[in-house]
Design an enzyme around this catalytic site. Structure first.
Site, PDB file in Angstrom:
ATOM      1  CB  SER A  68       4.499  -1.768  12.028  1.00 60.36           C
ATOM      2  OG  SER A  68       4.156  -0.487  12.265  1.00 60.36           O
ATOM      3  CD  GLU A  84      -3.812  -2.300   7.173  1.00 65.12           C
ATOM      4  OE1 GLU A  84      -2.733  -2.626   6.526  1.00 65.12           O
ATOM      5  OE2 GLU A  84      -4.611  -1.145   6.815  1.00 65.12           O
ATOM      6  N   GLY A 143       2.024   2.171  10.733  1.00 66.11           N
ATOM      7  CA  GLY A 143       3.057   3.283  10.554  1.00 66.11           C
ATOM      8  C   GLY A 143       3.761   3.695  11.957  1.00 66.11           C
ATOM      9  CG  ASN A 154      -1.595   1.382   1.283  1.00 70.06           C
ATOM     10  OD1 ASN A 154      -1.721   2.061   0.260  1.00 70.06           O
ATOM     11  ND2 ASN A 154      -2.358   1.295   2.503  1.00 70.06           N
ATOM     12  CD1 TRP A 155       3.835   1.248  -3.198  1.00 66.85           C
ATOM     13  CD2 TRP A 155       3.718   2.305  -4.920  1.00 66.85           C
ATOM     14  NE1 TRP A 155       4.541   0.421  -3.877  1.00 66.85           N
ATOM     15  CE2 TRP A 155       4.321   1.134  -5.029  1.00 66.85           C
ATOM     16  CE3 TRP A 155       3.102   3.066  -5.883  1.00 66.85           C
ATOM     17  CZ2 TRP A 155       4.788   0.921  -6.343  1.00 66.85           C
ATOM     18  CZ3 TRP A 155       3.785   2.765  -7.164  1.00 66.85           C
ATOM     19  CH2 TRP A 155       4.650   1.906  -7.453  1.00 66.85           C
ATOM     20  CE  LYS A 156      -0.206   3.283   4.882  1.00 62.83           C
ATOM     21  NZ  LYS A 156      -0.155   3.374   6.265  1.00 62.83           N
ATOM     22  CD  GLU A 195      -3.234   5.787   6.470  1.00 59.64           C
ATOM     23  OE1 GLU A 195      -3.049   5.873   5.212  1.00 59.64           O
ATOM     24  OE2 GLU A 195      -2.410   5.184   7.348  1.00 59.64           O
ATOM     25  N   GLY A 213       2.791  -1.031   4.392  1.00 53.08           N
ATOM     26  CA  GLY A 213       2.487   0.298   4.048  1.00 53.08           C
ATOM     27  C   GLY A 213       4.175   0.618   3.751  1.00 53.08           C
ATOM     28  N   GLY A 214       4.834   1.260   4.651  1.00 51.50           N
ATOM     29  CA  GLY A 214       6.363   1.829   4.577  1.00 51.50           C
ATOM     30  C   GLY A 214       7.169   0.640   4.201  1.00 51.50           C
ATOM     31  CG  HIS A 255      -5.987   2.260   4.861  1.00 53.49           C
ATOM     32  ND1 HIS A 255      -5.735   3.273   5.792  1.00 53.49           N
ATOM     33  CD2 HIS A 255      -5.175   1.195   4.772  1.00 53.49           C
ATOM     34  CE1 HIS A 255      -4.457   2.946   6.197  1.00 53.49           C
ATOM     35  NE2 HIS A 255      -3.913   1.768   5.728  1.00 53.49           N
TER      36      HIS A 255
HETATM   37  P1  PGA Z   1       2.282   0.139   7.690  1.00 54.37           P
HETATM   38  O1  PGA Z   1       1.100   0.428   6.669  1.00 54.37           O
HETATM   39  O2  PGA Z   1       2.943  -1.082   6.985  1.00 54.37           O
HETATM   40  O3  PGA Z   1       3.189   1.444   7.004  1.00 54.37           O
HETATM   41  O4  PGA Z   1       2.126   0.227   9.093  1.00 54.37           O
HETATM   42  C1  PGA Z   1       0.107  -0.660   6.575  1.00 54.37           C
HETATM   43  C2  PGA Z   1      -1.320   0.066   5.927  1.00 54.37           C
HETATM   44  O5  PGA Z   1      -1.610   1.252   6.481  1.00 54.37           O
HETATM   45  O6  PGA Z   1      -1.821  -0.602   5.119  1.00 54.37           O
END
Ligand code: PGA
Length: 254
Positions: free
Chosen positions: A212, A168, A174, A10-12, A99, A233-234, A97
């Site tokens: 994470s 999640e 994050g 997930n590049w966000k 967010e 994500g990251g 998600h």
């Molecule tokens: P993260 O993000 O791996 O940076 O914690 C995961 C996500 O929000 O899908």
């Protein structure tokens, strides 16, 4: 039944034409050396789907979007419909998600409607569920994720076997703080039971862990019986880290 792991990046809201091209090239180079034995996807901002479809077509890497409108078409400025996404042949779209729930006020019903739009367009929704730290501390984790998933089950009926679920925990996204394998497995097992009550094919549904996940902790998370991959994500923005996670997810199948 063994489910094939899915490692979805997930590049966000990160990337750019040049950086995306370089990241995908590095990933494809790594995968050519060590062919994967899991499914792989990159979920990018919608404006880059043309680039991803061009560069990833015919490779082991699928691509996806990060959101889709709950509406079919019309006066919804700024939104992107499932039919528009469809033109770029994405395999997946992330819906719900945390967010989006947190910063855009997305409700369970809206997330369910988005999942329905995706399914109707032949795109697999990756439905995200997860509790906040306050909810976990109050002992509400299972109630929260079950409520979030119930809305999607209610709206989508028997199509539910076509979705991917991502657990999640909001407090792990994050933050560098990961759910322990046992904590995650507990929630995944609970979601599996809920899916089982809704569909005879629930054993096929992949439940990913996200929050994470990285090259250092992926192995122990993926070893859990009901964790069928990760939403990353990251660590998906660094080719070496992402390749390592793919390798760990492939190890189970080799
Ligand atoms: P993260 O993000 O791996 O940076 O914690 C995961 C996500 O929000 O899908």
């Amino acid at each position: 039944m063994s489910r094939r792991n899915l490692i979805a990046g997930n590049w966000k809201m990160n990337g750019g034409l040049h950086a995306n091209g370089a990241l995908m090239a590095a990933l494809l180079e790594g995968l050519a050396k060590t062919p994967p034995a899991c499914d792989i996807a990159l979920c990018a901002p919608a404006v880059y789907l043309a680039q991803l479809s061009e560069q990833l077509r015919g490779t082991p890497v699928d691509w996806g979007a990060q959101d889709v409108s709950a509406h079919e078409s019309g006066a919804y400025t700024g939104e992107v419909s499932a039919a528009m996404l469809r033109e770029f042949n994405p395999r997946y779209v992330i819906v719900g998600h945390s967010e989006r729930r947190q910063y855009h006020g997305e409700t369970d019903a809206l997330v369910a409607a988005k999942a329905a739009r995706a399914l109707a367009a032949g795109i697999t929704p990756i439905v995200c569920v997860g509790e906040t730290l306050a909810q976990r501390d109050a002992g509400q984790t299972e109630d929260v994720v079950k409520r979030q998933l119930a809305a999607v089950i209610h709206t989508n009926g028997h199509c539910i076997s076509e979705i991917v679920v991502a657990y999640e925990p909001v407090w792990a996204i994050g933050t560098g703080r990961t759910a322990s394998p046992e904590q995650a497995q507990g929630v995944h097992a609970c979601l599996r039971t809920q899916l089982g009550a809704a569909s005879e094919s629930a054993h096929r549904i992949r439940i990913l862990y996200g929050g994470s996940m990285n090259a250092g902790n992926a192995a122990e998370l993926l070893a859990m019986p009901d964790i069928d991959g990760g939403l990353i994500g990251g660590a998906s923005l660094k080719s070496a880290d992402f390749l390592k996670i793919i390798d760990l997810a492939s190890a189970e199948a080799r």
